[in-house]
Design a protein around this motif. Structure first.
Motif, mmCIF file in Angstrom:
data_model
loop_
_atom_site.group_PDB
_atom_site.id
_atom_site.type_symbol
_atom_site.label_atom_id
_atom_site.label_comp_id
_atom_site.label_asym_id
_atom_site.label_seq_id
_atom_site.Cartn_x
_atom_site.Cartn_y
_atom_site.Cartn_z
ATOM 1 N N ASP A 191 -2.083 5.045 10.001
ATOM 2 C CA ASP A 191 -2.184 4.792 8.048
ATOM 3 C C ASP A 191 -0.444 5.176 7.697
ATOM 4 O O ASP A 191 -0.914 6.269 7.716
ATOM 5 N N ASN A 192 0.709 4.513 7.911
ATOM 6 C CA ASN A 192 2.267 4.885 7.225
ATOM 7 C C ASN A 192 1.851 5.116 5.685
ATOM 8 O O ASN A 192 3.190 5.478 4.970
ATOM 9 N N SER A 193 0.678 4.938 5.042
ATOM 10 C CA SER A 193 1.120 5.123 3.346
ATOM 11 C C SER A 193 0.335 6.577 3.851
ATOM 12 O O SER A 193 0.715 7.516 2.157
ATOM 13 N N LYS A 194 -0.026 7.454 4.462
ATOM 14 C CA LYS A 194 -0.935 8.625 4.592
ATOM 15 C C LYS A 194 -0.316 9.509 4.729
ATOM 16 O O LYS A 194 0.605 9.481 6.170
#
Length: 141
Positions: free
Chosen positions: A46-49
């Motif tokens: 989850d490259n937003s985390k």
């Protein structure tokens, strides 16, 4: 069940931890604080985390690595520490201490077959980042 999901930190003994922090800051660009540096990265799944890994030189006389006789300790990030500890107990892995819980995560220590103490960390990255901001620490990116 996932076990280890990444490196949470690298800790090692040093004759002069401040000198080591300063050297790494000057020559390798680490954003250091009194504990070392925190590497900030984004989680692949989850490259937003955000995720964080700690790098810390400890005083050579520290007892924190005991019962290991080694000069280093690796911290591994895990997803569900309570369940993992249950599984490790069934597998007769040496659990060194009781699980401790802080706002920024849960921790427990185990030993590998060669006497290396390992720190397992179920992180709460949101709270870990808040702690760094409260300390006015910058991360190494």
């Amino acid at each position: 069940m996932k076990r280890v999901t990444g490196i949470g930190g690298i800790f090692f003994k040093s004759k002069d931890p401040k000198k080591m922090r300063d050297w790494y800051k000057e020559h390798l660009g680490f954003e250091t604080n009194e504990y070392g540096t925190v590497f900030e990265w984004y989680q692949g799944a989850d490259n937003s985390k955000k995720g964080f890994s700690q790098w810390s030189p400890f005083n050579e006389k520290t007892k924190y690595f005991q019962p290991s006789e080694k000069d280093f300790m690796i911290n591994y990030r895990v997803e569900n520490l309570e369940k993992l500890v249950e599984e490790l107990q069934k597998e007769n892995v040496t659990i060194v201490d009781k699980m401790e819980t802080y706002e920024y995560g849960k921790f427990v220590h185990i030993m590998d077959p060669e006497g290396n103490k390992i720190e397992l960390w179920e992180p709460n990255d949101i709270e870990y980042e808040k702690l760094g901001q409260k300390m006015k620490s910058k991360t190494t990116k």
